[in-house]
Design a protein around this motif. Structure first.
Motif, PDB file in Angstrom:
ATOM      1  N   LEU A 149       0.899  -1.078   0.178  1.00 29.04           N
ATOM      2  CA  LEU A 149      -0.070  -0.067   0.147  1.00 29.04           C
ATOM      3  C   LEU A 149       1.016   1.148  -0.029  1.00 29.04           C
ATOM      4  CD1 LEU A 149      -2.752   1.476   0.211  1.00 29.04           C
ATOM      5  CD2 LEU A 149      -2.428   1.204   2.923  1.00 29.04           C
ATOM      6  N   ILE A 150       1.826   1.194   1.012  1.00 27.13           N
ATOM      7  CA  ILE A 150       2.724   2.384   0.842  1.00 27.13           C
ATOM      8  C   ILE A 150       3.611   2.820  -0.298  1.00 27.13           C
ATOM      9  CG2 ILE A 150       4.649   3.604   2.220  1.00 27.13           C
ATOM     10  CD1 ILE A 150       3.576   1.994   4.692  1.00 27.13           C
ATOM     11  N   ALA A 151       3.715   1.597  -0.875  1.00 30.20           N
ATOM     12  CA  ALA A 151       4.769   1.716  -2.425  1.00 30.20           C
ATOM     13  C   ALA A 151       3.935   2.213  -3.478  1.00 30.20           C
ATOM     14  CB  ALA A 151       5.375   0.435  -2.415  1.00 30.20           C
ATOM     15  N   ALA A 260      -7.249  10.511  12.613  1.00 30.68           N
ATOM     16  CA  ALA A 260      -7.949   9.197  12.588  1.00 30.68           C
ATOM     17  C   ALA A 260      -7.197   7.901  11.577  1.00 30.68           C
ATOM     18  CB  ALA A 260      -9.207   9.399  12.388  1.00 30.68           C
ATOM     19  N   THR A 261      -6.242   8.640  11.062  1.00 30.87           N
ATOM     20  CA  THR A 261      -5.700   7.575   9.756  1.00 30.87           C
ATOM     21  C   THR A 261      -4.189   7.553  10.309  1.00 30.87           C
ATOM     22  OG1 THR A 261      -4.771   9.579   8.575  1.00 30.87           O
ATOM     23  CG2 THR A 261      -7.131   8.540   8.166  1.00 30.87           C
ATOM     24  N   PHE A 262      -3.798   6.277  10.030  1.00 31.86           N
ATOM     25  CA  PHE A 262      -2.393   6.064  10.402  1.00 31.86           C
ATOM     26  C   PHE A 262      -1.556   5.048   9.165  1.00 31.86           C
ATOM     27  CE2 PHE A 262      -4.519   2.395  12.048  1.00 31.86           C
ATOM     28  CZ  PHE A 262      -4.027   1.384  11.878  1.00 31.86           C
ATOM     29  N   VAL A 263      -2.427   4.935   8.019  1.00 36.91           N
ATOM     30  CA  VAL A 263      -1.670   3.857   6.916  1.00 36.91           C
ATOM     31  C   VAL A 263      -1.279   4.761   5.683  1.00 36.91           C
ATOM     32  CG1 VAL A 263      -2.828   1.926   8.036  1.00 36.91           C
ATOM     33  CG2 VAL A 263      -3.933   3.179   6.345  1.00 36.91           C
ATOM     34  N   PHE A 264      -1.759   5.765   5.703  1.00 38.03           N
ATOM     35  CA  PHE A 264      -1.413   6.693   4.530  1.00 38.03           C
ATOM     36  C   PHE A 264      -0.233   7.394   4.599  1.00 38.03           C
ATOM     37  CE2 PHE A 264      -5.925   6.179   4.579  1.00 38.03           C
ATOM     38  CZ  PHE A 264      -6.113   5.307   3.489  1.00 38.03           C
ATOM     39  N   SER A 265       0.723   7.803   3.428  1.00 40.23           N
ATOM     40  CA  SER A 265       1.727   8.678   3.471  1.00 40.23           C
ATOM     41  C   SER A 265       1.416  10.042   4.121  1.00 40.23           C
ATOM     42  CB  SER A 265       2.147   8.997   1.870  1.00 40.23           C
ATOM     43  OG  SER A 265       3.151   9.945   1.824  1.00 40.23           O
ATOM     44  N   PRO A 266       2.365  10.541   4.965  1.00 37.93           N
ATOM     45  CA  PRO A 266       2.023  11.894   5.514  1.00 37.93           C
ATOM     46  C   PRO A 266       1.977  12.835   4.679  1.00 37.93           C
ATOM     47  CG  PRO A 266       3.650  10.711   6.834  1.00 37.93           C
ATOM     48  CD  PRO A 266       3.357   9.874   5.744  1.00 37.93           C
ATOM     49  N   VAL A 267       2.809  12.742   3.653  1.00 39.40           N
ATOM     50  CA  VAL A 267       3.013  13.843   2.307  1.00 39.40           C
ATOM     51  C   VAL A 267       1.463  13.828   1.660  1.00 39.40           C
ATOM     52  CG1 VAL A 267       4.283  14.247   0.224  1.00 39.40           C
ATOM     53  CG2 VAL A 267       5.568  13.801   2.129  1.00 39.40           C
ATOM     54  N   ALA A 268       1.339  12.347   1.329  1.00 45.66           N
ATOM     55  CA  ALA A 268      -0.169  12.436   0.549  1.00 45.66           C
ATOM     56  C   ALA A 268      -1.253  13.156   1.341  1.00 45.66           C
ATOM     57  CB  ALA A 268      -0.188  10.942   0.187  1.00 45.66           C
ATOM     58  N   MET A 269      -1.097  12.944   2.580  1.00 44.85           N
ATOM     59  CA  MET A 269      -2.178  13.363   3.373  1.00 44.85           C
ATOM     60  C   MET A 269      -2.325  15.018   3.547  1.00 44.85           C
ATOM     61  SD  MET A 269      -4.573  11.316   4.529  1.00 44.85           S
ATOM     62  CE  MET A 269      -5.195  12.131   6.096  1.00 44.85           C
ATOM     63  N   THR A 270      -1.010  15.429   3.610  1.00 44.52           N
ATOM     64  CA  THR A 270      -1.003  16.906   3.604  1.00 44.52           C
ATOM     65  C   THR A 270      -1.384  17.530   2.259  1.00 44.52           C
ATOM     66  OG1 THR A 270       1.180  16.469   4.993  1.00 44.52           O
ATOM     67  CG2 THR A 270       0.971  18.736   3.675  1.00 44.52           C
ATOM     68  N   VAL A 271      -0.830  16.985   1.370  1.00 42.18           N
ATOM     69  CA  VAL A 271      -1.470  17.547   0.140  1.00 42.18           C
ATOM     70  C   VAL A 271      -2.918  17.527  -0.008  1.00 42.18           C
ATOM     71  CG1 VAL A 271      -1.423  17.073  -2.491  1.00 42.18           C
ATOM     72  CG2 VAL A 271       0.603  16.871  -1.096  1.00 42.18           C
ATOM     73  N   SER A 319       2.763   1.904  10.029  1.00 43.52           N
ATOM     74  CA  SER A 319       2.441   3.256   9.265  1.00 43.52           C
ATOM     75  C   SER A 319       3.644   3.728   9.021  1.00 43.52           C
ATOM     76  CB  SER A 319       1.815   4.139  10.328  1.00 43.52           C
ATOM     77  OG  SER A 319       2.988   4.847  11.295  1.00 43.52           O
ATOM     78  N   PRO A 320       3.487   4.412   7.762  1.00 44.66           N
ATOM     79  CA  PRO A 320       4.746   5.132   7.171  1.00 44.66           C
ATOM     80  C   PRO A 320       5.801   5.850   8.334  1.00 44.66           C
ATOM     81  CG  PRO A 320       2.949   5.417   5.969  1.00 44.66           C
ATOM     82  CD  PRO A 320       2.280   4.969   7.134  1.00 44.66           C
ATOM     83  N   MET A 321       5.028   6.748   9.246  1.00 49.38           N
ATOM     84  CA  MET A 321       5.692   7.474  10.261  1.00 49.38           C
ATOM     85  C   MET A 321       6.455   6.303  11.152  1.00 49.38           C
ATOM     86  SD  MET A 321       6.509  10.132  11.570  1.00 49.38           S
ATOM     87  CE  MET A 321       6.995  10.715  13.181  1.00 49.38           C
ATOM     88  N   GLN A 441      11.069   1.488   2.097  1.00 46.03           N
ATOM     89  CA  GLN A 441      12.119   0.669   2.338  1.00 46.03           C
ATOM     90  C   GLN A 441      12.046   0.102   3.875  1.00 46.03           C
ATOM     91  OE1 GLN A 441      15.851   2.824   1.328  1.00 46.03           O
ATOM     92  NE2 GLN A 441      14.644   3.617  -0.346  1.00 46.03           N
ATOM     93  N   PHE A 442      11.654   1.002   4.846  1.00 48.19           N
ATOM     94  CA  PHE A 442      11.543   0.555   6.020  1.00 48.19           C
ATOM     95  C   PHE A 442      10.518  -0.744   6.205  1.00 48.19           C
ATOM     96  CE2 PHE A 442      13.233   4.455   7.866  1.00 48.19           C
ATOM     97  CZ  PHE A 442      14.224   3.857   8.534  1.00 48.19           C
ATOM     98  N   MET A 443       9.350  -0.651   5.434  1.00 50.79           N
ATOM     99  CA  MET A 443       8.376  -1.497   5.483  1.00 50.79           C
ATOM    100  C   MET A 443       9.064  -2.709   4.655  1.00 50.79           C
ATOM    101  SD  MET A 443       6.157  -0.185   7.165  1.00 50.79           S
ATOM    102  CE  MET A 443       4.788  -1.667   7.221  1.00 50.79           C
ATOM    103  N   GLY A 444       9.916  -2.680   3.797  1.00 45.58           N
ATOM    104  CA  GLY A 444      10.440  -3.766   3.065  1.00 45.58           C
ATOM    105  C   GLY A 444      11.276  -4.500   4.145  1.00 45.58           C
ATOM    106  N   TYR A 445      12.137  -3.580   4.956  1.00 49.17           N
ATOM    107  CA  TYR A 445      12.817  -4.125   6.121  1.00 49.17           C
ATOM    108  C   TYR A 445      12.089  -5.287   6.855  1.00 49.17           C
ATOM    109  CZ  TYR A 445      15.042  -5.145  10.626  1.00 49.17           C
ATOM    110  OH  TYR A 445      16.034  -5.647  11.808  1.00 49.17           O
ATOM    111  N   TYR A 446      11.104  -4.892   7.241  1.00 49.22           N
ATOM    112  CA  TYR A 446       9.920  -5.659   8.179  1.00 49.22           C
ATOM    113  C   TYR A 446       9.351  -6.939   7.401  1.00 49.22           C
ATOM    114  CZ  TYR A 446      10.327  -2.597  11.937  1.00 49.22           C
ATOM    115  OH  TYR A 446      10.746  -1.703  13.164  1.00 49.22           O
ATOM    116  N   VAL A 447       9.108  -6.531   6.226  1.00 46.16           N
ATOM    117  CA  VAL A 447       8.805  -7.868   5.467  1.00 46.16           C
ATOM    118  C   VAL A 447       9.886  -8.793   5.294  1.00 46.16           C
ATOM    119  CG1 VAL A 447       8.206  -8.578   2.840  1.00 46.16           C
ATOM    120  CG2 VAL A 447       7.242  -6.536   3.791  1.00 46.16           C
ATOM    121  N   ALA A 448      11.234  -8.522   5.181  1.00 50.98           N
ATOM    122  CA  ALA A 448      12.361  -9.275   5.128  1.00 50.98           C
ATOM    123  C   ALA A 448      12.551 -10.056   6.618  1.00 50.98           C
ATOM    124  CB  ALA A 448      13.529  -8.604   4.896  1.00 50.98           C
ATOM    125  N   ALA A 449      12.040  -9.336   7.574  1.00 54.27           N
ATOM    126  CA  ALA A 449      12.294  -9.753   8.799  1.00 54.27           C
ATOM    127  C   ALA A 449      10.926 -10.913   9.401  1.00 54.27           C
ATOM    128  CB  ALA A 449      12.502  -8.994   9.857  1.00 54.27           C
TER     129      ALA A 449
END
Length: 463
Positions: A149-151, A260-271, A319-321, A441-449
């Motif tokens: 989703l984040i990607a 109320a949201t925590f799964v979306f990109s902060p930059v995307a939410m700002t825009v 979450s991305p953050m 990339q951080f989410m990729g790290y957790y996918v690997a782990a």
């Protein structure tokens, strides 16, 4: 006595976080992940109690997202990643000759949103808490879904998604190499490599004749510092009076929605919040100043919500953050850990109660506001001028590079340092070329782990 100690630690560390990152916000290009995350990690490894760690982090993000508006509005250069969505409106207001209005609307919106976001994020986290066990039980697959989703919602979109596969394999391979070489796995070094990837990639490019052509400039950059103008009576303005009623209402509404949201990109939410609520203003000038308030308010509320909701409700960085600047609050071995197999945690989620997140979070935000808001309102012009003339970006980069080396050597010696450099170089190039930002990339790290071992466990019996 324990409560008094925790409160004193929270007060002291919030004060330090507010001052340090209030000043760092003045320096353009100081990415949150590359600055807040390593210093928070250092605070944790130094043995600061949980209340102090949490207050330090909350004050840091609140303070930085106030002062990052100074270079963005007065100089026309983004203070950090989250300031980038403010740049277009800030530049238009500069051209109209009112950058001081842009600054004051932006930081006042940030103050209001931060004060709203802390209690609302805690409330939404408590609503989600009854489902925490169910979420934790499927954590490996949630990380995979979150990574996808984040990607696809990042700037890189499909390129970022497809690049996850080789990046995850790189992490798996380097982890196996580290385990076989030094007898244990690494986590901090991967984290630091990802966090500082763009910096590492630029340093490598600068050392190459061809790379210097990509990042070099033909002439020295010049900036025009906007005139300083005071638009209020008395010593200090009230943020609730700097914004008019309509701006106050829509900034508060945007902060409520984004809390109320925590799964979306902060930059995307700002825009998105800027477009959604800013479009309701008919007058062009009113729309520009209001959008500055709404968008900068959203930078505060998204960062706070995307930290608090997964931290309180789940204990996993979903979450991305949480996967980026706030990652040390979740995973900073050996102090804070995540059990990859069980999907459980031993971090601030387990060490602080929800009411402590509320009290210490509000305390930290209030301290950050009391320090950074008056400074930004009254000293912005002087501070921006001083930073541009006297602060060396190279010195700041060198200081963070030294910090990374020390922490990597602490975790795993030369092997850990080489792992961080490898991950940083690859991740930085993926960021630069394919817009695969550090959150992906951080989410990729957790996918690997987490996810890769789960997939192997499913495949193994069949094999």
């Amino acid at each position: 006595m324990e409560m008094l100690d925790a409160t004193l630690w929270a007060l002291g560390m919030a004060l330090i976080g507010a001052v340090v990152f209030g000043l760092l916000g003045l320096v353009s290009g100081t990415d949150e992940t590359a600055t807040i995350a390593p210093i928070t990690l250092l605070v944790i490894l130094l043995g600061v109690p949980p209340a102090g760690v949490f207050a330090f982090f909350m004050a840091a993000i609140a303070s930085k997202h106030i002062t990052h508006a100074i270079p963005t509005t007065l100089l026309g250069i983004p203070g950090d990643t989250m300031a980038a969505p403010l740049l277009r409106d800030a530049q238009m207001l500069r051209e109209l000759g009112v950058p001081h209005i842009a600054l004051r609307k932006a930081i006042s919106g940030g103050v209001i949103a931060a004060l709203i976001a802390v209690p609302l994020a805690v409330l939404f986290a408590l609503i989600l808490t009854p489902f925490a066990d169910a979420i934790s039980s499927v954590a490996p697959w949630l990380f995979l879904a979150a990574a996808i989703l984040i990607a696809v919602t990042s700037k890189g979109r499909w390129a970022a998604l497809f690049a996850l596969v080789p990046f995850v394999l790189l992490v798996v391979g380097l982890q196996a190499f580290a385990t076989s070489t030094i007898g244990h796995g690494l986590s901090i070094s991967f984290f630091l490599g990802i966090a500082t990837g763009p910096l590492i990639a630029d340093l490598f490019l600068a050392s190459s004749p061809l790379g210097r052509k990509l990042i070099g400039r033909d002439e020295q950059r010049t900036f025009e510092l906007a005139k300083d103008t005071r638009t209020w009576k008395g010593r200090m303005p009230n943020p609730f009076k700097v914004l008019d009623r309509q701006q106050l209402a829509y900034t508060s509404a945007a902060a409520t929605v984004s809390s109320a949201t925590f799964v979306f990109s902060p930059v995307a939410m700002t825009v998105l919040m800027g477009e959604l609520f800013g479009s309701r203003f008919k007058n062009g000038y009113h729309r520009l100043t209001s959008t500055m308030s709404i968008r900068n308010g959203t930078t505060e509320s998204t960062y706070i919500a995307e930290t608090l909701i997964p931290l309180i409700a789940i204990g996993l960085p979903l979450s991305p953050m949480a996967a980026g600047p706030a990652n040390p609050l979740f995973n900073a071995p050996p102090v804070y850990t995540i059990d990859a197999e069980a999907g459980t945690s031993n971090n601030l989620h387990n060490l602080l109660e929800p009411w402590q997140f509320l009290v210490f979070g509000l305390l930290a935000v209030i301290i950050a506001v009391l320090i950074s808001y008056p400074f930004a309102m009254t000293q912005a012009h002087r501070a921006a001028k001083w930073v541009m003339r006297t602060v060396s970006h190279e010195a700041i980069i060198g200081a963070f590079a030294a910090l990374i080396v020390v922490i990597c050597l602490y975790e795993g010696g030369l092997v850990a340092l080489l792992v961080a450099l490898t991950v940083g170089l690859v991740g930085g190039l993926l960021n630069r070329m394919f817009h695969m930002h550090t959150g992906v990339q951080f989410m990729g790290y957790y996918v690997a782990a987490l996810t890769v071992p789960a997939i192997m466990a499913l495949v193994a019996p069949a094999a």
